[in-house]
Write an enzyme that holds these catalytic residues in place. Sequence first.
Site, mmCIF file in Angstrom:
data_model
loop_
_atom_site.group_PDB
_atom_site.id
_atom_site.type_symbol
_atom_site.label_atom_id
_atom_site.label_comp_id
_atom_site.label_asym_id
_atom_site.label_seq_id
_atom_site.Cartn_x
_atom_site.Cartn_y
_atom_site.Cartn_z
ATOM 1 N N ASP A 1 34.011 54.212 42.133
ATOM 2 C CA ASP A 1 32.628 54.359 41.679
ATOM 3 C C ASP A 1 31.837 55.020 42.809
ATOM 4 O O ASP A 1 32.354 55.273 43.895
ATOM 5 C CB ASP A 1 32.043 53.023 41.235
ATOM 6 C CG ASP A 1 31.948 52.020 42.369
ATOM 7 O OD1 ASP A 1 32.204 52.392 43.530
ATOM 8 O OD2 ASP A 1 31.637 50.850 42.099
ATOM 9 N N SER A 2 30.569 55.281 42.558
ATOM 10 C CA SER A 2 29.782 56.011 43.554
ATOM 11 C C SER A 2 29.158 55.076 44.578
ATOM 12 O O SER A 2 28.633 55.520 45.587
ATOM 13 C CB SER A 2 28.658 56.772 42.852
ATOM 14 O OG SER A 2 27.705 55.840 42.340
ATOM 15 N N ASP B 1 24.366 57.552 40.821
ATOM 16 C CA ASP B 1 23.338 57.392 39.800
ATOM 17 C C ASP B 1 22.461 56.212 40.145
ATOM 18 O O ASP B 1 22.821 55.393 40.992
ATOM 19 C CB ASP B 1 23.977 57.170 38.413
ATOM 20 C CG ASP B 1 24.794 55.890 38.358
ATOM 21 O OD1 ASP B 1 25.356 55.504 39.411
ATOM 22 O OD2 ASP B 1 24.889 55.269 37.287
ATOM 23 N N GLY C 1 24.686 51.793 33.079
ATOM 24 C CA GLY C 1 23.495 51.017 32.741
ATOM 25 C C GLY C 1 23.652 50.197 31.478
ATOM 26 O O GLY C 1 22.678 49.807 30.845
ATOM 27 N N ASP D 1 36.212 49.288 32.667
ATOM 28 C CA ASP D 1 36.495 48.439 33.818
ATOM 29 C C ASP D 1 35.627 47.212 33.671
ATOM 30 O O ASP D 1 34.528 47.285 33.108
ATOM 31 C CB ASP D 1 36.140 49.132 35.134
ATOM 32 C CG ASP D 1 34.631 49.129 35.367
ATOM 33 O OD1 ASP D 1 33.918 49.844 34.637
ATOM 34 O OD2 ASP D 1 34.164 48.368 36.236
ATOM 35 N N CYS E 1 52.434 34.526 24.661
ATOM 36 C CA CYS E 1 51.979 35.473 25.679
ATOM 37 C C CYS E 1 53.135 35.745 26.631
ATOM 38 O O CYS E 1 53.856 34.837 27.040
ATOM 39 C CB CYS E 1 50.785 34.906 26.440
ATOM 40 S SG CYS E 1 50.279 35.936 27.833
ATOM 41 N N CYS F 1 52.885 37.033 29.689
ATOM 42 C CA CYS F 1 52.461 37.184 31.086
ATOM 43 C C CYS F 1 53.243 36.219 31.977
ATOM 44 O O CYS F 1 53.812 35.244 31.513
ATOM 45 C CB CYS F 1 50.956 36.945 31.222
ATOM 46 S SG CYS F 1 50.505 35.219 31.474
ATOM 47 N N CYS G 1 52.181 32.478 31.622
ATOM 48 C CA CYS G 1 52.566 31.815 30.371
ATOM 49 C C CYS G 1 54.076 31.657 30.238
ATOM 50 O O CYS G 1 54.541 30.735 29.583
ATOM 51 C CB CYS G 1 51.993 32.568 29.173
ATOM 52 S SG CYS G 1 50.195 32.369 29.032
ATOM 53 N N HIS H 1 47.238 36.217 33.875
ATOM 54 C CA HIS H 1 47.134 36.057 32.416
ATOM 55 C C HIS H 1 45.988 36.899 31.853
ATOM 56 O O HIS H 1 46.154 37.611 30.856
ATOM 57 C CB HIS H 1 46.935 34.584 32.046
ATOM 58 C CG HIS H 1 46.599 34.422 30.603
ATOM 59 N ND1 HIS H 1 47.566 34.417 29.619
ATOM 60 C CD2 HIS H 1 45.405 34.349 29.958
ATOM 61 C CE1 HIS H 1 46.985 34.329 28.438
ATOM 62 N NE2 HIS H 1 45.666 34.283 28.621
#
Lengths: 400, 400
Positions: free
Chosen positions: A93-94, A147, A239, A289, A327, A329, A332, A358
Site C-alpha cells: 500500500d502507499s 491517497d 475509503g 485484503d 474443513c 485447514c 481443523c 483456519h
Amino acid sequence: MQKNFELLASNRYSKARRARLTTAHGVVETPAFMPVGTQGSVKGVSPRELRELNAQIILGNTYHLFVRPGLDVIKHFSGLHKFMNWDGPILTDSGGYQIFSLAKLRKITEGGVEFQNHIDGARAFISPEIAMEIQVTLGGDIAMVLDECVPHPCEYDYAAQSAEMTTRWARRCKEWKKANVERPTSNIQYRTAEAITYQPSTMNSLLFGIVQGATFEHLRKQSAQAIVDLDFDGYAIGGVSVGEPEEEMMRAVESAEPFLPPDKPRYAMGLGTPPQLLEMIARGMDMFDCVLPTRLARNGTAFTTTGTLNLKNAEFALDKRPIEEKCACPACREFSRGYIRHLIKAEEILVLRLITLHNLHLYLDLVGQAREAIENKTFEQFRKAFVSGYKTRDVDLTNN
Amino acid sequence: MQKNFELLASNRYSKARRARLTTAHGVVETPAFMPVGTQGSVKGVSPRELRELNAQIILGNTYHLFVRPGLDVIKHFSGLHKFMNWDGPILTDSGGYQIFSLAKLRKITEGGVEFQNHIDGARAFISPEIAMEIQVTLGGDIAMVLDECVPHPCEYDYAAQSAEMTTRWARRCKEWKKANVERPTSNIQYRTAEAITYQPSTMNSLLFGIVQGATFEHLRKQSAQAIVDLDFDGYAIGGVSVGEPEEEMMRAVESAEPFLPPDKPRYAMGLGTPPQLLEMIARGMDMFDCVLPTRLARNGTAFTTTGTLNLKNAEFALDKRPIEEKCACPACREFSRGYIRHLIKAEEILVLRLITLHNLHLYLDLVGQAREAIENKTFEQFRKAFVSGYKTRDVDLTNN
C-alpha cells in the site's frame, strides 16, 4: 506489449469476473484474497504456511515497514521479498491509510503529509513521490498511489476537495513512475554502505490508482473517471469499510465500478467479511485484503461458513469437533475446539497460529470457490447460498 | 517379562550410556531431551513441528493441567495424547515441583500437600495417591512419584526429613500402582457423563522414583538407596538446578548415581544448559527436560553451539546470517538474524516460534550427537570440545 491482466470468464447474471493477473513474482488468479503482512509478517503464520494455504499474493504495509525496521534495513536485505522470505507476489500500500489512521499530528498539504509515527514519535514527510520511492525500495509487485482516505462520516465539501487532491497526487505518482522507469536508482539517501549494491527497479512493478469520494455517489463517479483518465495498471476503491453502513459501502463501489475499464484489475481495499467478499465479487471486484481473519483470530474468533465462533466461550470446553467440520485447514485436521479453547484460556501462543491458519484458509478457499463458480457459471447460486447461510454475529468488524 | 530398558553402549572413559527405553507410545533412544509441554502445548510449536524436530518424548506438567483445563476435560478427550494430538511418548511430572514453586498457601503434611492454585486461588489437596490418579487420567507413558522439592539453600535437618518423607510418599505411589494395575478404573469422581467411556489404565505406564537430598552428599546417597530399594522403572534426580552453584549440582548427581542400578533409566530433572546436559550424560544420566530452550526463545535469546545470542540486540539488525551457520532447523534454513531481530522489535509472534524451533533443534540435535558419539566411543572428545567452545553469557538460567 504483453497484457498483464487477462479476463477468463465472466458471469451472465452479475458483474463477477474470473481473471489472471501476471506480476513479476508470479501469477494471481482472481478473484483473489491477499493476507495482510503488516510488518513483514502475516501475523502468526510463516511464509511456508502461507504457500501451503495457497495464498497467491500478500500485502505489505509501507507505513509500518517505513517506521520499522526502516528502509535502510529493507534495502540492505535487497527488498521485502528476501527480507521476509516470501517469493510470491507482494502488493504494497502507499502508507496513506496508516498515516491517516495511526500516525499523530498529521499536517496535510498539497505537497504531501507530515506526521509523527506512532512508535517513537519521529517526524516524517511523505509525498506522492516519496511514497513511490519507498515502495520501489520495498520491491513489491504492485504499488499503490498515495491517497487521502477520509474518515466516516465526512462532509461533502471536504470529501470533494480531498478526492481532487488524491487525483492530483495520483498524477504525480504516475509521473514519478514514468520518469523513473528508465533510471532505476532511487534518489533517496541511504545511510548504509550497501546502498550501492541494491538498485531497486520500477520496471517490473504495477501501479494502481485509487478511487475516493467517501459515501457520495457523484464524487465516486468523478473520482473514478479522473483516476481512470490517468491510465493505471489497476484500480482500487479506497475509503470503504471505514465505519460506514454496509449499504453505503456497496453503493460507493457500485457508483465507481461502471467507470472502471473491464480489462484492468479492480481492488476493493480493506474488505471485508466473507459475505462482503462475495458481494464485492458480484459487483465486479477482483482483489481484496483484510485484517479480519488474522486479527479476529488473535481474539479467539474463528470464521466459519455459517458465521463467526468465539472459541473462548465455555460452551466449547468439551467440544471434540474441529472448528468447522470438513474443513481441510491444518488446525481443523488436527485439533478440536475443546483443545483450542483450552489454549486460549491458558494463553498458549500456538492457538493464535491455529485460528489464523483456519481463518486464512476459509478466506482463501472462499475466493477459490468463487473462481470455480464463476468458471462454472454457478456464481450467483453460490453467492446466494453462502450469504443466506452466514449469520453475522456480534464482533467488531472495523478494519485497521 | 520383557525389559523396557536396553543398554546399547557405554563409554570407557565416562559413565555415559547409550540406551533404548520402550514405552506404550514408542521408543525413546537415550540420552534423550524432553521438550516441556507445560499446559498441553510445547510453547510456540505444534506437535507436527516437534515430530519434524525429531522430538521423541515430551513432558506434560500435571499441576498445570490439573488446574487448567482440569481433569474432567482431559478425561473427556481420552487423555493428554489425544487432547493435544501428540502420539509419541509423554512423561508426566507429579505436580510436586509446581506446587512448591508456583502454588500459594501450601500446607505440607505426611498425608500430602494442600495448596491454592496460582490461577484462581482454588484450594486443592494432592497426596501421593492422588498424584498417581491424576497422572493415570492424563495417560502419560511415564509417571513420576510425588516428591517434595526443597528450595536452595536448605538446612540439613529439613532436607533430611523431607527426603525421608519423599521416600515414604514414593512407597505409597508404588503401592497405589500395584493395587490399581488390576483395576484400571479411576476412583476420582468426575462430573461429566463421558467418564464411563474412558477407563484409564495404569498397565502401560512406567513409574519413576525421585532421589532428593538437596546439596548434602550423605542425604543424596541415603535417598538414592531408599528409593532404589522400592524398585521403580526408572530413577530421577530431583531438587537440582534450583539455584545452587553448578558444582553442587554436579556433586548432588555424582553422590546419587553410584547407587542407581545400571539397568534402569536415569532422569536428571529440570536440566539444563547445553554443556550441563553433556556433563550430566558423562555422569550417567539418560533423560533431561528443561524449559530454557522454549523460555529463553520467548525472550529473544537463541542457543548456539558457542553460547547464547540475544537477538534483540541492535548488532543483528543488518545481519544476513542465520542464527547459526550450518544449522538445519526451520528458522535457520529460511530466515536471517536481521529479519528475526526485526520481528522481535515489532513484537511479531512468528518470532517466538522461530527461535523456539531453533533452540529445541539445538537441544535435540545435541543429545542426538551425544548418542552417536557414545556409540562411536568418541563421547569424551565430543563433550570436551563442545563444553570448551561454549561461552556462558549473562542470561538467567534458573529453571521454572
